[in-house]
Every structure is written in structure tokens, then in C-alpha cells.
Design a protein around this motif. Structure first.
Motif, PDB file in Angstrom:
ATOM      1  N   LEU A 383       0.855  -1.202   0.000  1.00 15.04           N
ATOM      2  CA  LEU A 383       0.000   0.000   0.000  1.00 15.04           C
ATOM      3  C   LEU A 383       0.883   1.241   0.000  1.00 15.04           C
ATOM      4  O   LEU A 383       1.048   1.910   1.020  1.00 15.04           O
ATOM      5  CB  LEU A 383      -0.930  -0.008   1.226  1.00 15.04           C
ATOM      6  CG  LEU A 383      -1.880  -1.205   1.369  1.00 15.04           C
ATOM      7  CD1 LEU A 383      -2.743  -1.052   2.612  1.00 15.04           C
ATOM      8  CD2 LEU A 383      -2.745  -1.394   0.127  1.00 15.04           C
ATOM      9  N   PRO A 384       1.482   1.569  -1.133  1.00 16.31           N
ATOM     10  CA  PRO A 384       2.361   2.747  -1.197  1.00 16.31           C
ATOM     11  C   PRO A 384       1.579   4.026  -0.932  1.00 16.31           C
ATOM     12  O   PRO A 384       0.402   4.139  -1.277  1.00 16.31           O
ATOM     13  CB  PRO A 384       2.904   2.707  -2.628  1.00 16.31           C
ATOM     14  CG  PRO A 384       1.872   1.941  -3.403  1.00 16.31           C
ATOM     15  CD  PRO A 384       1.345   0.913  -2.451  1.00 16.31           C
ATOM     16  N   GLY A 385       2.267   4.987  -0.316  1.00 21.22           N
ATOM     17  CA  GLY A 385       1.604   6.256  -0.040  1.00 21.22           C
ATOM     18  C   GLY A 385       0.507   6.153   0.998  1.00 21.22           C
ATOM     19  O   GLY A 385      -0.438   6.948   1.014  1.00 21.22           O
ATOM     20  N   LEU A 386       0.612   5.182   1.893  1.00 22.88           N
ATOM     21  CA  LEU A 386      -0.420   4.968   2.909  1.00 22.88           C
ATOM     22  C   LEU A 386      -0.615   6.226   3.751  1.00 22.88           C
ATOM     23  O   LEU A 386       0.341   6.843   4.211  1.00 22.88           O
ATOM     24  CB  LEU A 386      -0.019   3.800   3.814  1.00 22.88           C
ATOM     25  CG  LEU A 386      -1.057   3.323   4.827  1.00 22.88           C
ATOM     26  CD1 LEU A 386      -2.230   2.650   4.120  1.00 22.88           C
ATOM     27  CD2 LEU A 386      -0.413   2.352   5.826  1.00 22.88           C
ATOM     28  N   ARG A 387      -1.883   6.602   3.972  1.00 19.22           N
ATOM     29  CA  ARG A 387      -2.198   7.788   4.770  1.00 19.22           C
ATOM     30  C   ARG A 387      -3.627   7.674   5.273  1.00 19.22           C
ATOM     31  O   ARG A 387      -4.412   6.851   4.796  1.00 19.22           O
ATOM     32  CB  ARG A 387      -2.019   9.068   3.946  1.00 19.22           C
ATOM     33  CG  ARG A 387      -2.885   9.131   2.704  1.00 19.22           C
ATOM     34  CD  ARG A 387      -2.419  10.246   1.756  1.00 19.22           C
ATOM     35  NE  ARG A 387      -3.292  10.359   0.578  1.00 19.22           N
ATOM     36  CZ  ARG A 387      -3.183   9.587  -0.505  1.00 19.22           C
ATOM     37  NH1 ARG A 387      -2.242   8.650  -0.561  1.00 19.22           N
ATOM     38  NH2 ARG A 387      -4.004   9.752  -1.527  1.00 19.22           N
ATOM     39  N   LEU A 388      -3.963   8.520   6.255  1.00 22.50           N
ATOM     40  CA  LEU A 388      -5.322   8.527   6.791  1.00 22.50           C
ATOM     41  C   LEU A 388      -6.313   8.948   5.715  1.00 22.50           C
ATOM     42  O   LEU A 388      -6.026   9.827   4.892  1.00 22.50           O
ATOM     43  CB  LEU A 388      -5.424   9.481   7.977  1.00 22.50           C
ATOM     44  CG  LEU A 388      -4.697   9.093   9.262  1.00 22.50           C
ATOM     45  CD1 LEU A 388      -4.884  10.182  10.311  1.00 22.50           C
ATOM     46  CD2 LEU A 388      -5.189   7.755   9.786  1.00 22.50           C
ATOM     47  N   ALA A 389      -7.495   8.347   5.758  1.00 24.42           N
ATOM     48  CA  ALA A 389      -8.548   8.686   4.800  1.00 24.42           C
ATOM     49  C   ALA A 389      -9.561   9.652   5.380  1.00 24.42           C
ATOM     50  O   ALA A 389     -10.477  10.083   4.673  1.00 24.42           O
ATOM     51  CB  ALA A 389      -9.257   7.410   4.328  1.00 24.42           C
ATOM     52  N   VAL A 390      -9.424   9.980   6.660  1.00 23.43           N
ATOM     53  CA  VAL A 390     -10.339  10.919   7.319  1.00 23.43           C
ATOM     54  C   VAL A 390      -9.508  11.889   8.140  1.00 23.43           C
ATOM     55  O   VAL A 390      -8.361  11.593   8.489  1.00 23.43           O
ATOM     56  CB  VAL A 390     -11.341  10.186   8.244  1.00 23.43           C
ATOM     57  CG1 VAL A 390     -12.228   9.239   7.460  1.00 23.43           C
ATOM     58  CG2 VAL A 390     -10.610   9.445   9.363  1.00 23.43           C
ATOM     59  N   PRO A 391     -10.061  13.044   8.477  1.00 27.95           N
ATOM     60  CA  PRO A 391      -9.340  13.944   9.380  1.00 27.95           C
ATOM     61  C   PRO A 391      -9.087  13.259  10.720  1.00 27.95           C
ATOM     62  O   PRO A 391      -9.898  12.447  11.186  1.00 27.95           O
ATOM     63  CB  PRO A 391     -10.286  15.132   9.535  1.00 27.95           C
ATOM     64  CG  PRO A 391     -11.162  15.091   8.325  1.00 27.95           C
ATOM     65  CD  PRO A 391     -11.323  13.632   7.995  1.00 27.95           C
ATOM     66  N   GLU A 392      -7.989  13.599  11.324  1.00 27.47           N
ATOM     67  CA  GLU A 392      -7.606  12.979  12.598  1.00 27.47           C
ATOM     68  C   GLU A 392      -8.719  13.054  13.640  1.00 27.47           C
ATOM     69  O   GLU A 392      -8.944  12.110  14.397  1.00 27.47           O
ATOM     70  CB  GLU A 392      -6.347  13.675  13.107  1.00 27.47           C
ATOM     71  CG  GLU A 392      -5.907  13.284  14.485  1.00 27.47           C
ATOM     72  CD  GLU A 392      -5.009  14.337  15.090  1.00 27.47           C
ATOM     73  OE1 GLU A 392      -5.105  14.544  16.306  1.00 27.47           O
ATOM     74  OE2 GLU A 392      -4.229  14.957  14.336  1.00 27.47           O
ATOM     75  N   LYS A 393      -9.456  14.170  13.671  1.00 27.47           N
ATOM     76  CA  LYS A 393     -10.496  14.355  14.692  1.00 27.47           C
ATOM     77  C   LYS A 393     -11.658  13.384  14.529  1.00 27.47           C
ATOM     78  O   LYS A 393     -12.462  13.207  15.452  1.00 27.47           O
ATOM     79  CB  LYS A 393     -11.008  15.788  14.670  1.00 27.47           C
ATOM     80  CG  LYS A 393     -11.720  16.175  13.375  1.00 27.47           C
ATOM     81  CD  LYS A 393     -12.167  17.633  13.415  1.00 27.47           C
ATOM     82  CE  LYS A 393     -12.874  18.036  12.121  1.00 27.47           C
ATOM     83  NZ  LYS A 393     -13.285  19.464  12.143  1.00 27.47           N
ATOM     84  N   GLU A 394     -11.765  12.720  13.381  1.00 26.65           N
ATOM     85  CA  GLU A 394     -12.862  11.778  13.159  1.00 26.65           C
ATOM     86  C   GLU A 394     -12.515  10.352  13.570  1.00 26.65           C
ATOM     87  O   GLU A 394     -13.366   9.461  13.516  1.00 26.65           O
ATOM     88  CB  GLU A 394     -13.272  11.796  11.687  1.00 26.65           C
ATOM     89  CG  GLU A 394     -13.909  13.117  11.246  1.00 26.65           C
ATOM     90  CD  GLU A 394     -14.387  13.069   9.802  1.00 26.65           C
ATOM     91  OE1 GLU A 394     -14.509  11.954   9.250  1.00 26.65           O
ATOM     92  OE2 GLU A 394     -14.640  14.154   9.235  1.00 26.65           O
ATOM     93  N   LEU A 395     -11.285  10.107  13.977  1.00 27.50           N
ATOM     94  CA  LEU A 395     -10.919   8.769  14.437  1.00 27.50           C
ATOM     95  C   LEU A 395     -11.669   8.425  15.720  1.00 27.50           C
ATOM     96  O   LEU A 395     -11.846   9.269  16.595  1.00 27.50           O
ATOM     97  CB  LEU A 395      -9.418   8.681  14.673  1.00 27.50           C
ATOM     98  CG  LEU A 395      -8.523   8.805  13.430  1.00 27.50           C
ATOM     99  CD1 LEU A 395      -7.059   8.778  13.841  1.00 27.50           C
ATOM    100  CD2 LEU A 395      -8.812   7.698  12.428  1.00 27.50           C
ATOM    101  N   ARG A 396     -12.109   7.187  15.830  1.00 27.63           N
ATOM    102  CA  ARG A 396     -12.869   6.741  17.001  1.00 27.63           C
ATOM    103  C   ARG A 396     -11.975   5.859  17.873  1.00 27.63           C
ATOM    104  O   ARG A 396     -11.564   4.774  17.473  1.00 27.63           O
ATOM    105  CB  ARG A 396     -14.118   5.977  16.571  1.00 27.63           C
ATOM    106  CG  ARG A 396     -15.100   6.819  15.770  1.00 27.63           C
ATOM    107  CD  ARG A 396     -16.398   6.077  15.498  1.00 27.63           C
ATOM    108  NE  ARG A 396     -16.181   4.837  14.774  1.00 27.63           N
ATOM    109  CZ  ARG A 396     -16.509   3.631  15.231  1.00 27.63           C
ATOM    110  NH1 ARG A 396     -17.043   3.504  16.438  1.00 27.63           N
ATOM    111  NH2 ARG A 396     -16.288   2.554  14.500  1.00 27.63           N
ATOM    112  N   TRP A 397     -11.699   6.349  19.086  1.00 24.37           N
ATOM    113  CA  TRP A 397     -10.809   5.648  20.014  1.00 24.37           C
ATOM    114  C   TRP A 397     -11.617   4.896  21.063  1.00 24.37           C
ATOM    115  O   TRP A 397     -12.711   5.315  21.445  1.00 24.37           O
ATOM    116  CB  TRP A 397      -9.889   6.642  20.714  1.00 24.37           C
ATOM    117  CG  TRP A 397      -8.955   7.333  19.788  1.00 24.37           C
ATOM    118  CD1 TRP A 397      -9.191   8.481  19.083  1.00 24.37           C
ATOM    119  CD2 TRP A 397      -7.638   6.918  19.427  1.00 24.37           C
ATOM    120  NE1 TRP A 397      -8.106   8.805  18.314  1.00 24.37           N
ATOM    121  CE2 TRP A 397      -7.128   7.868  18.510  1.00 24.37           C
ATOM    122  CE3 TRP A 397      -6.831   5.848  19.792  1.00 24.37           C
ATOM    123  CZ2 TRP A 397      -5.865   7.766  17.955  1.00 24.37           C
ATOM    124  CZ3 TRP A 397      -5.567   5.746  19.244  1.00 24.37           C
ATOM    125  CH2 TRP A 397      -5.091   6.699  18.334  1.00 24.37           C
TER     126      TRP A 397
END
Length: 413
Positions: A383-397
Motif C-alpha cells: 500500500l504505497p503512499g499509505l495515509r489517513l482517509a479521514v481527518p484525525e479528529k474523526e478517528l474513534r478511540w
């Protein structure tokens, strides 16, 4: 209240126990509460349920508690043990036993999880990882690294090793989610336990009639030869299955969170991500450093009761008093790990204690390392160029649960 290091408060001046665990806000950083204890002796804490306890956070003190036979895990089963959820930990498995009973049961399992036995599985781990990544790539971005990879990879492998029918794997996940949540009611736990232990009994009876090359057959044979009881067999199966995938699932997602999030959010591994892709030979070292760095067990505390008076880090733990330890804090002790919040691939000397220490050292450590190493290698390669697909604030912890981690990790590439 801050005291000079050589001063101990008189009994009447002893402060109120601290509320524990130190629940943190979203992210992977070590909760701030530990920093205030870093240079001091163990302190008194109160968990949501059970007895007050001593909390050990330094690397030296945590290792001492984990290896000193005067601190008993078995005694906790007979006490009002300090704990996060309303139900106390039950007996029946390795984590509720001391030597020599622990030694007897662990010997039955240990030979099945040695590095020599696990290393030949590397090809199978890679096959499973590539199969999951094939589906991810075919579907195209975005993907959820938790649901699409971090969960099914270790779940598939531990079920193959143990001998769990594929049709029963969703039930295993339901049971694991129940016992790891820390917030479900005792009634719900009992209902799910009845269902899951009924399933395990069916697997045992099937293997008694039709042996196979799996762990259930090994344990059934040992039980039939009188080496363990039926209850011990069920307790061991339960522990191996839950421990065999839940922690690795969380750590896979946590590792990629470290690699993808900015430093201020507990990440800062973007440079490391590039290094892993270009120099896969450093991946084993990266796994060890990420295991040390990520505070997976912020809330999971298995209390040990002192069986006699013990001096621990300058305080007297009296016979009958429980101690809880923070492996996460110990792994961030600057005395043992200079610049503990930095990723240092060539960090010398001191080993982390994410897998524990002493006779209760994680039985599946070799398998976990295999899975973590292979996952980092295959994802960075495919998976080259791997990065988040959503803004950091939308991550569910996960919040106020036994394990720190993400409920989902949407990525693109």
C-alpha cells in the motif's frame, strides 16, 4: 501533594488514594497522571471496584512485582480484587495461578508456542496477510485497517492453531468484545459466557471423537491422561483464544496510528514508515520499539497480593495488600529508556516488558511478533503512499476499556 524523595508521610497525613486507571483523552500518549509519579515510590490507588491497591510504575518496581513469588495472582481470586469492571476475575486459567500449579499447566502449552514451533508459520501468516490485502486492493481505497486487516489476521491464525471451526469465529469475537469492554453488566457476561463455554465444550467433544493437528486435541489428550481437569482445559482454551488475537488486533492498528498520525497526536512515525518500506530488514527492531512505545494496557491491571510484608521501591507493602502495575509506565521510565517518547530503532540494552516478565511472560509472544512483523512488511510493501482517509479528529478511540486503541482506522493509499 509533592514530598521530597526521602520523606514518607505519617499515617495521619497519608493522602487519599488516587483514582485509577488514569483515563486519557483520545490518542496513544501515556496518560499525564503517570508523569507525576515517575520519580517517586509506589502510591495508593483506588480502582472503580474492589480493594485499594499500591500502584507500581517504575521499570525496576514493575519487574520486581512481576517476578517476585511473594506477590500472588492466585490470591486475587479469593479477594475483593481491585478491578475496572463489576465482575472479579475468575479462576481456571494460567492468569489465576501461581507456581507450582501454574508451572504444571503452562508446561502443557509452552511447547506449542515456542519460537521453533512458530517460525515455520511465517509463510502462513504472510499468506493470510496477502489474502486480506488482495481484497483491500481489489476493493480500492478507502479501507478500514481494523476491520479489514488487524482483526481478521490474528483471529484467523489463532483459530487455526487452536482448532476453532470457522462458523464459530463470530461467536469468539462477541465473547472477546464482552470480556474486554470493562463496562458490560454481570448478567450480560454470564449470558455470553454460557453460550461461549457451551461452544468450547462442543469443540472438545468433537476432538475427543475425531483428533486433529490442533491445540484442542493436545489439551483433550492431556485431560484424558489426567494431566489437567475439565475446568482447567476450558480455562486454558478461553485464555489462549482471547489472548491470542485481541492484543495483536489492537497493536496492529496502534502501530499504524503511530506511523500515520502527527507527533502532537501521539504519532510522528512518518519517517519510520518510509524507512520500513525501503529497509524491511529493520522491521523486527521497529516492532520491538513500537511494542515499548505504545501504551496498550493502560487500564488492564491484574492485581497481585503480597503474601508477606515486602519493601517495594521504598514503601512497605504489608501482607494481604494488593499491588497493580503499569507496564506502559515502566516502558516509558526514562531511567531505563532515555527519551522514552521517541522512536529509537537502535535503542540499546534494556528489554521492554510489554509481554510481561517472570513466569507469566506472554505465552504467545513469538506468534504476536510474527504477526506484527509480517503485517508491517506486507502493508508497507503493498500500500504505497499509505495515509489517513479521514481527518484525525474523526478517528474513534476506545474509551475506558482494558486496551487502548482505535475502533476503526480508515486509510487510503
Amino acid at each position: 501533594m509533592t514530598l521530597p524523595p526521602d520523606v514518607r508521610p505519617a499515617p495521619e497525613a497519608t493522602p487519599e488514594p488516587l483514582a485509577y486507571p488514569f483515563w486519557t483523552s483520545d490518542g496513544l500518549g501515556l496518560p499525564e497522571g503517570y508523569g507525576q509519579l515517575r520519580d517517586g515510590p509506589p502510591v495508593r490507588v483506588r480502582l472503580p471496584y474492589g480493594d485499594e491497591a499500591w500502584l507500581a510504575t517504575s521499570y525496576e518496581d514493575v519487574r520486581a512485582v512481576l517476578s517476585d513469588p511473594r506477590f500472588s495472582l492466585a490470591e486475587a481470586v479469593r479477594r475483593d480484587q481491585p478491578r475496572i469492571g463489576p465482575m472479579p476475575r475468575a479462576g481456571g486459567g494460567l492468569i489465576a495461578l501461581d507456581a507450582p500449579h501454574h508451572t504444571r499447566l503452562r508446561t502443557l502449552l509452552a511447547k506449542e508456542f515456542t519460537a521453533r514451533r512458530m517460525e515455520p508459520l511465517r509463510g502462513r501468516v504472510r499468506e493470510v496477510a496477502d489474502g486480506l490485502l488482495d481484497r483491500i486492493v481489489a476493493a480500492g481505497p478507502p479501507a478500514d485497517l481494523v476491520e479489514d486487516l488487524a482483526f481478521p489476521l490474528p483471529m484467523t491464525l489463532i483459530c487455526e492453531i487452536v482448532g476453532v471451526p470457522e462458523a464459530d469465529q463470530p461467536g469468539l469475537r462477541t465473547w472477546a468484545d464482552t470480556v474486554c469492554s470493562g463496562s458490560v453488566t454481570p448478567e450480560v457476561v454470564r449470558r455470553h459466557a454460557q453460550d461461549f463455554f457451551g461452544r468450547m465444550n462442543d469443540w472438545v467433544e468433537t476432538r475427543r471423537r475425531t483428533p486433529a493437528d490442533d491445540l484442542i486435541t493436545v489439551l483433550v489428550r492431556a485431560a484424558d491422561e489426567g494431566a489437567l481437569t475439565a475446568d482447567e482445559l476450558m480455562g486454558l482454551l478461553n485464555e489462549v483464544l482471547i489472548g491470542g488475537f485481541v492484543t495483536t488486533t489492537n497493536q496492529i492498528a496502534n502501530f499504524f496510528a503511530v506511523l500515520l498520525l502527527p507527533r502532537e497526536a501521539g504519532g510522528g512515525g512518518a519517517e519510520l514508515l518510509t524507512t520500513l518500506r525501503e529497509r524491511p530488514e529493520v522491521i523486527p527492531r521497529a516492532v520491538e520499539e513500537l511494542l515499548r512505545l505504545v501504551p496498550l494496557l493502560n487500564g488492564l491491571t491484574l492485581p497481585r497480593y503480597a503474601e508477606e510484608d515486602v519493601d517495594l521501591g521504598g514503601v512497605l507493602v504489608r501482607a494481604g495488600e494488593p499491588v497493580v502495575v503499569s507496564q506502559a509506565a515502566a516502558n516509558h521510565d526514562p531511567v531505563a529508556f532515555p527519551s522514552p517518547d521517541r522512536i529509537v530503532l537502535d535503542r540499546p540494552g534494556t528489554p521492554h516488558i510489554s509481554f510481561g516478565h517472570g513466569i507469566h511472560y506472554c505465552l504467545g509472544a513469538h506468534l504476536a511478533r510474527l504477526e506484527l512483523q509480517t503485517t508491517l512488511e506486507r502493508v508497507t510493501a503493498r500500500l504505497p503512499g499509505l495515509r489517513l482517509a479521514v481527518p484525525e479528529k474523526e478517528l474513534r478511540w476506545r474509551s475506558k476499556e482494558f486496551f487502548s486503541g482505535l475502533r476503526s482506522l480508515p486509510v487510503t493509499w
